[in-house]
Design a protein around this motif. Structure first.
Motif, PDB file in Angstrom:
ATOM      1  N   GLU A  15       0.831  -1.213   0.000  1.00  0.00           N
ATOM      2  CA  GLU A  15       0.000   0.000   0.000  1.00  0.00           C
ATOM      3  C   GLU A  15       0.862   1.260   0.000  1.00  0.00           C
ATOM      4  OE1 GLU A  15      -2.522  -0.322   3.392  1.00  0.00           O
ATOM      5  OE2 GLU A  15      -4.028  -1.580   2.366  1.00  0.00           O
ATOM      6  N   PHE A  16       1.985   1.249   0.747  1.00  0.00           N
ATOM      7  CA  PHE A  16       2.886   2.410   0.783  1.00  0.00           C
ATOM      8  C   PHE A  16       3.453   2.698  -0.608  1.00  0.00           C
ATOM      9  CE2 PHE A  16       7.177   4.128   1.084  1.00  0.00           C
ATOM     10  CZ  PHE A  16       6.976   5.255   1.872  1.00  0.00           C
ATOM     11  N   ILE A  17       3.926   1.625  -1.277  1.00  0.00           N
ATOM     12  CA  ILE A  17       4.500   1.802  -2.606  1.00  0.00           C
ATOM     13  C   ILE A  17       3.452   2.281  -3.595  1.00  0.00           C
ATOM     14  CG2 ILE A  17       5.584   0.592  -4.536  1.00  0.00           C
ATOM     15  CD1 ILE A  17       6.994  -1.197  -2.494  1.00  0.00           C
ATOM     16  N   VAL A  18       2.273   1.658  -3.524  1.00  0.00           N
ATOM     17  CA  VAL A  18       1.208   2.020  -4.473  1.00  0.00           C
ATOM     18  C   VAL A  18       0.716   3.440  -4.223  1.00  0.00           C
ATOM     19  CG1 VAL A  18      -1.138   1.484  -5.208  1.00  0.00           C
ATOM     20  CG2 VAL A  18       0.499  -0.374  -4.854  1.00  0.00           C
ATOM     21  N   ASN A  19       0.526   3.791  -2.951  1.00  0.00           N
ATOM     22  CA  ASN A  19      -0.018   5.120  -2.631  1.00  0.00           C
ATOM     23  C   ASN A  19       0.970   6.243  -2.889  1.00  0.00           C
ATOM     24  OD1 ASN A  19      -2.458   3.991  -1.828  1.00  0.00           O
ATOM     25  ND2 ASN A  19      -1.849   3.818   0.329  1.00  0.00           N
ATOM     26  N   HIS A  20       2.251   6.007  -2.663  1.00  0.00           N
ATOM     27  CA  HIS A  20       3.242   7.081  -2.762  1.00  0.00           C
ATOM     28  C   HIS A  20       3.991   7.094  -4.081  1.00  0.00           C
ATOM     29  CE1 HIS A  20       2.593   6.899   1.630  1.00  0.00           C
ATOM     30  NE2 HIS A  20       2.955   8.177   1.627  1.00  0.00           N
ATOM     31  N   LEU A  21       4.023   6.023  -4.763  1.00  0.00           N
ATOM     32  CA  LEU A  21       4.757   5.969  -6.032  1.00  0.00           C
ATOM     33  C   LEU A  21       3.826   5.809  -7.223  1.00  0.00           C
ATOM     34  CD1 LEU A  21       7.876   3.795  -5.126  1.00  0.00           C
ATOM     35  CD2 LEU A  21       7.664   6.281  -5.213  1.00  0.00           C
ATOM     36  N   ASP A  22       2.556   6.088  -7.031  1.00  0.00           N
ATOM     37  CA  ASP A  22       1.609   5.959  -8.135  1.00  0.00           C
ATOM     38  C   ASP A  22       1.157   7.357  -8.557  1.00  0.00           C
ATOM     39  OD1 ASP A  22      -0.114   4.789  -9.996  1.00  0.00           O
ATOM     40  OD2 ASP A  22      -1.806   4.904  -8.594  1.00  0.00           O
ATOM     41  N   LEU A  23       1.357   7.680  -9.829  1.00  0.00           N
ATOM     42  CA  LEU A  23       0.942   8.958 -10.396  1.00  0.00           C
ATOM     43  C   LEU A  23      -0.257   8.702 -11.295  1.00  0.00           C
ATOM     44  CD1 LEU A  23       1.878  11.945 -10.351  1.00  0.00           C
ATOM     45  CD2 LEU A  23       3.104  11.484 -12.471  1.00  0.00           C
ATOM     46  N   SER A  24      -1.321   9.452 -11.064  1.00  0.00           N
ATOM     47  CA  SER A  24      -2.557   9.194 -11.808  1.00  0.00           C
ATOM     48  C   SER A  24      -2.371   9.455 -13.297  1.00  0.00           C
ATOM     49  CB  SER A  24      -3.686  10.072 -11.259  1.00  0.00           C
ATOM     50  OG  SER A  24      -3.422  11.441 -11.542  1.00  0.00           O
ATOM     51  N   LYS A  25      -3.241   8.817 -14.096  1.00  0.00           N
ATOM     52  CA  LYS A  25      -3.165   9.005 -15.545  1.00  0.00           C
ATOM     53  C   LYS A  25      -3.456  10.460 -15.930  1.00  0.00           C
ATOM     54  CE  LYS A  25      -4.467   4.252 -16.700  1.00  0.00           C
ATOM     55  NZ  LYS A  25      -5.439   3.384 -17.423  1.00  0.00           N
ATOM     56  N   GLY A  26      -4.320  11.121 -15.146  1.00  0.00           N
ATOM     57  CA  GLY A  26      -4.619  12.517 -15.433  1.00  0.00           C
ATOM     58  C   GLY A  26      -3.391  13.393 -15.244  1.00  0.00           C
ATOM     59  N   GLN A  82       6.217  15.143  -5.256  1.00  0.00           N
ATOM     60  CA  GLN A  82       5.964  14.357  -4.049  1.00  0.00           C
ATOM     61  C   GLN A  82       6.360  12.901  -4.244  1.00  0.00           C
ATOM     62  OE1 GLN A  82       1.857  14.901  -3.010  1.00  0.00           O
ATOM     63  NE2 GLN A  82       2.114  17.044  -2.353  1.00  0.00           N
ATOM     64  N   CYS A  83       6.032  12.355  -5.411  1.00  0.00           N
ATOM     65  CA  CYS A  83       6.407  10.963  -5.686  1.00  0.00           C
ATOM     66  C   CYS A  83       7.920  10.781  -5.713  1.00  0.00           C
ATOM     67  CB  CYS A  83       5.803  10.507  -7.022  1.00  0.00           C
ATOM     68  SG  CYS A  83       3.999  10.354  -7.004  1.00  0.00           S
ATOM     69  N   MET A  84       8.627  11.763  -6.281  1.00  0.00           N
ATOM     70  CA  MET A  84      10.079  11.630  -6.405  1.00  0.00           C
ATOM     71  C   MET A  84      10.791  11.886  -5.084  1.00  0.00           C
ATOM     72  SD  MET A  84      10.890  13.319 -10.136  1.00  0.00           S
ATOM     73  CE  MET A  84      12.509  12.565 -10.154  1.00  0.00           C
ATOM     74  N   ASN A  85      10.142  12.616  -4.184  1.00  0.00           N
ATOM     75  CA  ASN A  85      10.774  12.934  -2.897  1.00  0.00           C
ATOM     76  C   ASN A  85      10.380  11.971  -1.791  1.00  0.00           C
ATOM     77  OD1 ASN A  85      12.172  15.113  -3.897  1.00  0.00           O
ATOM     78  ND2 ASN A  85      10.617  16.619  -3.330  1.00  0.00           N
ATOM     79  N   VAL A  86       9.660  10.910  -2.131  1.00  0.00           N
ATOM     80  CA  VAL A  86       9.261   9.934  -1.116  1.00  0.00           C
ATOM     81  C   VAL A  86      10.507   9.250  -0.557  1.00  0.00           C
ATOM     82  CG1 VAL A  86       8.078   7.750  -0.730  1.00  0.00           C
ATOM     83  CG2 VAL A  86       6.982   9.543  -2.066  1.00  0.00           C
ATOM     84  N   ALA A  87      10.604   9.201   0.774  1.00  0.00           N
ATOM     85  CA  ALA A  87      11.723   8.509   1.430  1.00  0.00           C
ATOM     86  C   ALA A  87      11.393   7.018   1.504  1.00  0.00           C
ATOM     87  CB  ALA A  87      11.939   9.098   2.821  1.00  0.00           C
ATOM     88  N   LEU A  88      12.031   6.235   0.618  1.00  0.00           N
ATOM     89  CA  LEU A  88      11.757   4.792   0.565  1.00  0.00           C
ATOM     90  C   LEU A  88      12.308   4.091   1.796  1.00  0.00           C
ATOM     91  CD1 LEU A  88      12.587   4.094  -3.189  1.00  0.00           C
ATOM     92  CD2 LEU A  88      10.329   4.391  -2.154  1.00  0.00           C
ATOM     93  N   ARG A  89      11.616   3.024   2.177  1.00  0.00           N
ATOM     94  CA  ARG A  89      12.068   2.223   3.299  1.00  0.00           C
ATOM     95  C   ARG A  89      13.218   1.332   2.855  1.00  0.00           C
ATOM     96  NH1 ARG A  89       5.929   0.575   5.265  1.00  0.00           N
ATOM     97  NH2 ARG A  89       5.292   2.710   5.851  1.00  0.00           N
ATOM     98  N   PRO A  90      14.000   0.862   3.807  1.00  0.00           N
ATOM     99  CA  PRO A  90      15.159   0.023   3.426  1.00  0.00           C
ATOM    100  C   PRO A  90      14.755  -1.166   2.577  1.00  0.00           C
ATOM    101  CG  PRO A  90      15.267   0.632   5.752  1.00  0.00           C
ATOM    102  CD  PRO A  90      13.939   1.090   5.247  1.00  0.00           C
ATOM    103  N   GLY A  91      15.453  -1.309   1.470  1.00  0.00           N
ATOM    104  CA  GLY A  91      15.235  -2.444   0.581  1.00  0.00           C
ATOM    105  C   GLY A  91      14.244  -2.182  -0.529  1.00  0.00           C
ATOM    106  N   GLN A  92      13.383  -1.149  -0.387  1.00  0.00           N
ATOM    107  CA  GLN A  92      12.374  -0.924  -1.418  1.00  0.00           C
ATOM    108  C   GLN A  92      12.999  -0.444  -2.733  1.00  0.00           C
ATOM    109  OE1 GLN A  92       9.580   1.808   0.332  1.00  0.00           O
ATOM    110  NE2 GLN A  92       8.405   0.192   1.365  1.00  0.00           N
TER     111      GLN A  92
END
Length: 887
Positions: A280-291, A319-329
């Motif tokens: 859910e974290f990856i999908v919510n924070h790294l997903d950019l809508s088609k619009g 915001q998507c590019m500045n997301v602080a990924l968790r270790p290993g992601q």
């Protein structure tokens, strides 16, 4: 050293409410002969001030004196040179580096240790100690901080132990003791008897307790029997519990199996929840809508809705590019693929945005140039508010570009500055050309500078305009205004109108430039997001850390400055300097032209420019407008000083005709004109102090040159020149009431009065010349010691000689002499000052005074002779009155 420290404390620091903590005997490096002391002191009053004071012996060597003091908070670095070896040298870094050599290493170490302790105790900003042994830098003792001042730690500790051993009596115990002591009256007076009584009572109680125990033996036996029975019952219960435990053991094994199974289920459930959370974290924070993707790729950057959609999409991408990924992601293939797509979208949108904004700059600039022609003929500057309003729609996108694609942001900034500076240069130069033409007042000749081309640019060159201004002004005057020629032309309506027109034009120029510069600076700050928020640390732009990015040298506005809070203000200032680089030059040219047209225009310019500088500084002291106007104000002030110096120089060069009477000197009337004009211009001005200084210089020059001309005058007596001119100066200063010239006003009155009296006395000596000489001789004899009643026995001053002299001056001759004197005075005096009657009345008073003096001398030196003057005081009054009326 202890004696010296005591002497310094007593003689230098105690009078200043300071306490000396440490001292070191030092000399400057390379100058070991000149010894002095460095002292570490603190003030005795709060807030505490810590200082390093330099003290040295006086030249005579009999006492110490305080030479220099530095605040400890200004000390940046203490350099002990070597932390391992003994070295007496050390450096203190204040506003500059001071190099010292101590008399011993021990003194140096003690002094540095004291400095360190003071910095730890009193300073928030800590001092940097370099090459200092760690043994010197020790923390202050904890006991000193915890124990209040004036207390002994050991004593305090002893008190704590005593407090721990002490146990307070309860209320009931206190009451029992009081009752017991009340029952024995001698409890206090005879403590030993009271103690013995208590001991006896205690023994009685102990015996009673033993007897009670022995009497209760039967009850004890019964209690023991009951305990034995209870133990038997307990044994039976334990046997039953053991059988029950054996029965439950099988149940326990089954429950352990069930518990282990539940633990495995919970562990599996926990792992599933965590996995779902990661997804859910990856999908919510790294997903950019088609619009958003469509807006970034194809969004309309011209319409308001399209700009808003692109702005929202760009912010979502950031915001998507500045997301602080968790270790290993970051090692997941899907995450890497998504990040690559974000980078491509960022590059594509940044390139599209940059191209669009460059096109907007060009098209908006062409639209702005089309309106330039209508402003060229008027003294107004085109407004750039429509351009600013259109571009400000892209402000958030510029901020996004600044954060994500800083190189493109710099390129866009440079393109805007280069283009807009050319546009402003055309507008400002045309604006100043119109101002120069209006200043010269040559509307017909202005056709030579006709409007040509779509931009309406004035084609006349600056050199030809300067020639035109000189020719136009030459038709009305032969030279620029000065104190010498103002009496002939400055009061004319033409000059007043010219100066008023110049004042309005100059004010209009400044009033147009001020909002233009402020509006552009405000737009730059908002559009390019300067002085707003620094770039997010650690943001990566095209493989580089934004923290290390520099302004692009190609843009011409950067250099090696990073985008921190202060440098962004510098960025605005540099952009403004490049955009409006021609303003200061054009203003200086306009000021030079105004000064060439009329040197007194510098008065108007000084007042107007000072007011606008003051206004600009109130808005923003560090703004481009404030700095530029401040630089130009220096030139205006210099022109004002040159104007004053030119007036003084022309006073010194004045030449007076030898064939005509002098009258009121030109520069005296010129000063009056100057003062009247200056008082009008400088009323309620911030530059009143400059005018007062100029007044003092001018009035001293006027006084000096009036005396010079009076001395050189051949046609008019010196006293007349001084009297008339200082009377005119006195009248002028009294009328204008210039407070800074009050002393000069009184001086002018005194000079006028003195020279009036001198002229009257000198002139009256001519009508009765022989009589004056005779009585002067009589006074000389009396002064030599001859008694007044014996003067008549002198051969040259006997009664017969007196009668001869008096006989030569009958009333008719006196009147004739006074009539000739009136004509002579009339020739000496000028008509414009109208002092003839004043002088004539003063002569009348002086003549009567002399007459009374002569009559008194006759009465004292020739008593009983019956000798009298041929005319009386009444005759004198009639002579003076009839002569004045006849003319």
């Amino acid at each position: 050293m202890t004696a010296i420290k005591h002497a310094l404390q007593r003689d230098i620091f105690t009078p200043n409410d300071e306490r000396l903590l440490s001292i070191v005997n030092v000399c400057k490096a390379g100058k070991k002969k000149k010894n002095c002391f460095l002292c570490a002191t603190v003030t005795t009053e709060r807030p505490v001030q810590v200082r390093v004071v330099k003290v040295k012996k006086s030249d005579k060597g009999d006492f110490y004196k305080r030479q220099t003091a530095w605040e400890l908070r200004d000390l940046a670095i203490v350099d002990a040179k070597d932390a391992n070896k003994e070295n007496p040298e050390f450096d203190l870094h204040f506003d500059k580096v001071y190099k010292w050599v101590a008399s011993s290493t021990a003194e140096k170490n003690s002094f540095i240790s004291c400095i360190w302790k003071l910095s730890q105790r009193y300073l928030r900003k800590k001092i940097e100690f370099v090459n200092v042994s760690s043994q010197l830098l020790e923390e202050l003792p904890k006991a000193e901080e915890s124990v209040p001042s004036g207390e002994n730690p050991s004593v305090a500790g002893g008190d704590e132990e005593t407090l721990d051993d002490y146990q307070e009596l309860s209320t009931r115990e206190e009451q029992d003791i009081e009752i017991m002591m009340d029952a024995c009256e001698y409890a206090i007076s005879n403590a030993e008897a009271f103690a013995e009584k208590l001991s006896r009572e205690l023994q009685v109680l102990d015996g009673a307790n033993i007897q009670s125990i022995m009497a209760s033996e039967k009850q004890v036996n019964i209690l023991m029997q009951l305990l034995d029975e209870a133990l038997n019952d307990v044994d039976e219960i334990e046997l039953k519990l053991s059988s029950y435990e054996e029965m439950l053991q099988s149940v326990k094994d089954q429950m352990d199996q069930i518990s282990q199974s539940n633990h495995m289920i919970q562990l599996s459930n926990t792992n599933n929840v965590k996995l779902l959370d990661e997804i859910e974290f990856i999908v919510n924070h790294l997903d950019l809508s088609k619009g958003h993707i469509k807006a970034l790729q194809e969004g309309d950057l011209c319409s308001s809705k399209g700009i808003e959609a692109c702005t929202n999409a760009a912010e979502a991408l950031l915001q998507c590019m500045n997301v602080a990924l968790r270790p290993g992601q970051d090692k997941l293939a899907a995450v890497r693929q998504q990040q690559q797509m974000f980078r491509e979208l960022r590059e594509q949108f940044a390139r599209r945005l940059t191209n669009h904004l460059n096109n907007v700059f060009v098209h908006q600039g062409h639209d702005q140039s089309s309106t330039l022609a209508q402003h060229s003929a008027e003294l107004t500057l085109p407004k750039h508010s429509p351009l600013h309003r259109d571009l400000l729609r892209y402000a958030k996108l510029m901020e996004w570009l600044k954060i994500t694609q800083h190189e493109k942001y710099e390129g866009l900034t440079g393109n805007y500055v280069d283009y807009i500076s050319r546009l402003y240069e055309r507008e400002i130069k045309d604006f100043f050309e119109v101002a120069k033409i209006k200043m010269t007042g040559t509307t017909k000749e202005g056709k030579k500078f006709g409007l040509h081309g779509s931009s309406g640019k004035l084609t006349g060159s600056t050199s030809s305009l300067n020639k035109l201004s000189i020719q136009g002004s030459a038709s009305r005057r032969s030279q620029s205004s000065s104190l010498l020629d103002m009496g002939n032309m400055s009061a004319s309506d033409l000059d007043v109108a010219d100066r008023t027109k110049f004042d309005k034009i100059f004010e209009q120029v400044l009033s147009e430039l001020e909002p233009l510069c402020l509006a552009e600076q405000d737009f730059i700050s908002k559009f390019f997001k300067l002085q707003q928020h620094p770039i997010v640390p650690g943001t990566t732009v095209e493989g580089e850390d934004v923290d290390g990015l520099m302004f692009s040298k190609q843009s011409g506005i950067g250099g090696d400055r990073t985008l921190s809070g202060t440098s962004e203000k510098d960025m605005v200032r540099m952009m403004m300097n490049k955009i409006f680089h021609c303003i200061e030059v054009e203003l200086n040219n306009l000021i030079a032209l105004g000064d060439k047209i009329d040197s007194f225009n510098s008065l108007y310019m000084l007042v107007k420019m000072s007011h606008h500088v003051w206004t600009a500084e109130n808005v923003d002291p560090a703004s481009y407008l404030s700095t530029t106007l401040g630089n130009v104000l220096v030139t205006v002030k210099r022109n004002f000083d040159k104007c004053i110096s030119a007036q003084i120089r022309q006073m010194e060069e004045v030449k007076i005709s030898k064939k005509s009477k002098v009258g009121i000197l030109p520069f005296v009337t010129g000063f009056e004109e100057f003062a009247e004009l200056a008082e009008t211009i400088f009323r309620n001005s911030e530059r009143r102090g400059d005018l007062d200084k100029a007044y003092v210089k001018l009035i001293r020059a006027v006084y000096l040159n009036v005396e010079k001309v009076a001395t050189e005058s051949q046609k008019t007596p010196r006293d007349v020149v001084m009297m008339e001119n200082f009377h005119h100066i006195f009248s002028t200063l009294s009328r204008l009431k210039i407070s800074c010239l009050e002393a000069e006003r009184k001086e002018a009155k005194q000079k006028y009065t003195d020279h009036l009296q001198s002229y009257v006395i000198y002139s009256l000596g001519q009508p009765l010349e022989k009589l004056n000489h005779f009585f002067e001789g009589v006074e000389a004899r009396v002064a030599q010691g001859i008694r007044e009643d014996e003067v008549s026995y002198q051969l040259a001053f006997n009664k017969q000689e007196l009668r001869k002299v008096i006989k030569e001056y009958p009333g008719k001759e006196v009147k004739k002499g006074l009539d000739n004197l009136y004509k002579k005075v009339d020739k000496h005096l000028c008509e414009e000052e109208n002092l003839l009657q004043v002088v004539w009345h003063s002569m009348q008073d002086e003549f009567i005074r002399q007459y009374k003096h002569f009559v008194g001398l006759i009465g004292r030196c020739y008593p009983g002779s019956g000798i009298t003057m041929d005319f009386t005081i009444q005759d004198i009054l009639e002579y003076f009155s009839s002569i004045a009326q006849s003319h």
